[in-house]
Design an enzyme around this catalytic site. Structure first.
Site, PDB file in Angstrom:
ATOM      1  N   ARG A  29      79.626  47.669 -14.360  1.00  0.00           N
ATOM      2  CA  ARG A  29      80.548  46.922 -15.213  1.00  0.00           C
ATOM      3  C   ARG A  29      81.561  46.154 -14.353  1.00  0.00           C
ATOM      4  O   ARG A  29      82.056  46.661 -13.356  1.00  0.00           O
ATOM      5  CB  ARG A  29      81.274  47.848 -16.174  1.00  0.00           C
ATOM      6  CG  ARG A  29      80.321  48.528 -17.127  1.00  0.00           C
ATOM      7  CD  ARG A  29      81.004  49.185 -18.319  1.00  0.00           C
ATOM      8  NE  ARG A  29      80.025  49.964 -19.049  1.00  0.00           N
ATOM      9  CZ  ARG A  29      79.100  49.455 -19.866  1.00  0.00           C
ATOM     10  NH1 ARG A  29      79.048  48.164 -20.080  1.00  0.00           N
ATOM     11  NH2 ARG A  29      78.229  50.243 -20.479  1.00  0.00           N
ATOM     12  N   ASP A  30      81.836  44.917 -14.781  1.00  0.00           N
ATOM     13  CA  ASP A  30      82.826  44.090 -14.092  1.00  0.00           C
ATOM     14  C   ASP A  30      84.212  44.690 -14.308  1.00  0.00           C
ATOM     15  O   ASP A  30      84.523  45.152 -15.409  1.00  0.00           O
ATOM     16  CB  ASP A  30      82.763  42.659 -14.649  1.00  0.00           C
ATOM     17  CG  ASP A  30      83.502  41.663 -13.783  1.00  0.00           C
ATOM     18  OD1 ASP A  30      84.738  41.759 -13.682  1.00  0.00           O
ATOM     19  OD2 ASP A  30      82.843  40.777 -13.214  1.00  0.00           O
ATOM     20  N   ILE A  31      85.048  44.682 -13.272  1.00  0.00           N
ATOM     21  CA  ILE A  31      86.393  45.266 -13.399  1.00  0.00           C
ATOM     22  C   ILE A  31      87.353  44.331 -14.136  1.00  0.00           C
ATOM     23  O   ILE A  31      88.443  44.752 -14.530  1.00  0.00           O
ATOM     24  CB  ILE A  31      86.991  45.676 -12.041  1.00  0.00           C
ATOM     25  CG1 ILE A  31      87.141  44.466 -11.114  1.00  0.00           C
ATOM     26  CG2 ILE A  31      86.155  46.769 -11.402  1.00  0.00           C
ATOM     27  CD1 ILE A  31      87.937  44.758  -9.864  1.00  0.00           C
ATOM     28  N   ASN A  87      77.288  32.531 -10.294  1.00  0.00           N
ATOM     29  CA  ASN A  87      78.322  31.657  -9.748  1.00  0.00           C
ATOM     30  C   ASN A  87      78.013  31.511  -8.260  1.00  0.00           C
ATOM     31  O   ASN A  87      77.944  32.507  -7.549  1.00  0.00           O
ATOM     32  CB  ASN A  87      79.718  32.260  -9.936  1.00  0.00           C
ATOM     33  CG  ASN A  87      80.093  32.392 -11.396  1.00  0.00           C
ATOM     34  OD1 ASN A  87      79.708  31.577 -12.219  1.00  0.00           O
ATOM     35  ND2 ASN A  87      80.831  33.426 -11.721  1.00  0.00           N
ATOM     36  N   HIS A 100      74.912  37.814  -6.985  1.00  0.00           N
ATOM     37  CA  HIS A 100      75.085  38.681  -8.147  1.00  0.00           C
ATOM     38  C   HIS A 100      74.932  37.868  -9.429  1.00  0.00           C
ATOM     39  O   HIS A 100      75.204  36.683  -9.466  1.00  0.00           O
ATOM     40  CB  HIS A 100      76.422  39.421  -8.124  1.00  0.00           C
ATOM     41  CG  HIS A 100      77.639  38.556  -8.045  1.00  0.00           C
ATOM     42  ND1 HIS A 100      78.037  37.919  -6.888  1.00  0.00           N
ATOM     43  CD2 HIS A 100      78.548  38.228  -8.984  1.00  0.00           C
ATOM     44  CE1 HIS A 100      79.152  37.248  -7.112  1.00  0.00           C
ATOM     45  NE2 HIS A 100      79.474  37.401  -8.378  1.00  0.00           N
TER      46      HIS A 100
END
Length: 114
Positions: A29-31, A87, A100
């Site tokens: 999970r992205d912080i 990105n 990523h």
């Protein structure tokens, strides 16, 4: 790479809320989530961009997309829709130079994003 945050997460040296792992990828999970579902899928091997990863090992890039599909299903967004985003580079706001894939979902993801 010794100074790469994602390499440290893959190695278990930095904690992360991991949601999936296989032989080629780790997902967590992205912080700083930008949607209710915001998971990062990273290849275990370090390459700065998805293009570099694809040139070195195309199967690893395919594994990233397969992981994203599984994550979307597990997170309950495969039926309503989700976005997969790479990105690449400074202008795209790539903040970690380790290839990523962002998996985003759980809300209306209008286009263009910004």
């Amino acid at each position: 790479m010794d100074d790469c945050l994602f390499c440290k997460i893959v190695a278990g040296a930095v904690p992360a809320d991991k949601v999936r792992e296989d032989g080629l990828t780790v997902a967590f999970r992205d912080i700083d989530p930008q949607a209710p579902v915001h998971v990062l899928v990273v290849p275990r091997a370090h390459h700065p961009t998805p293009g570099a990863r694809a040139a070195a090992a195309p199967d690893a890039l395919v594994a990233m997309l397969a992981a994203a599909t599984g994550i979307a299903a597990a997170e309950g967004v495969s039926g309503t829709g989700y976005r997969c985003v790479f990105n690449v580079g400074r202008d795209a706001h790539q903040s970690v130079e380790h290839a990523h894939l962002h998996v985003l979902g759980g809300r209306d993801l209008r286009w263009p994003p910004g």
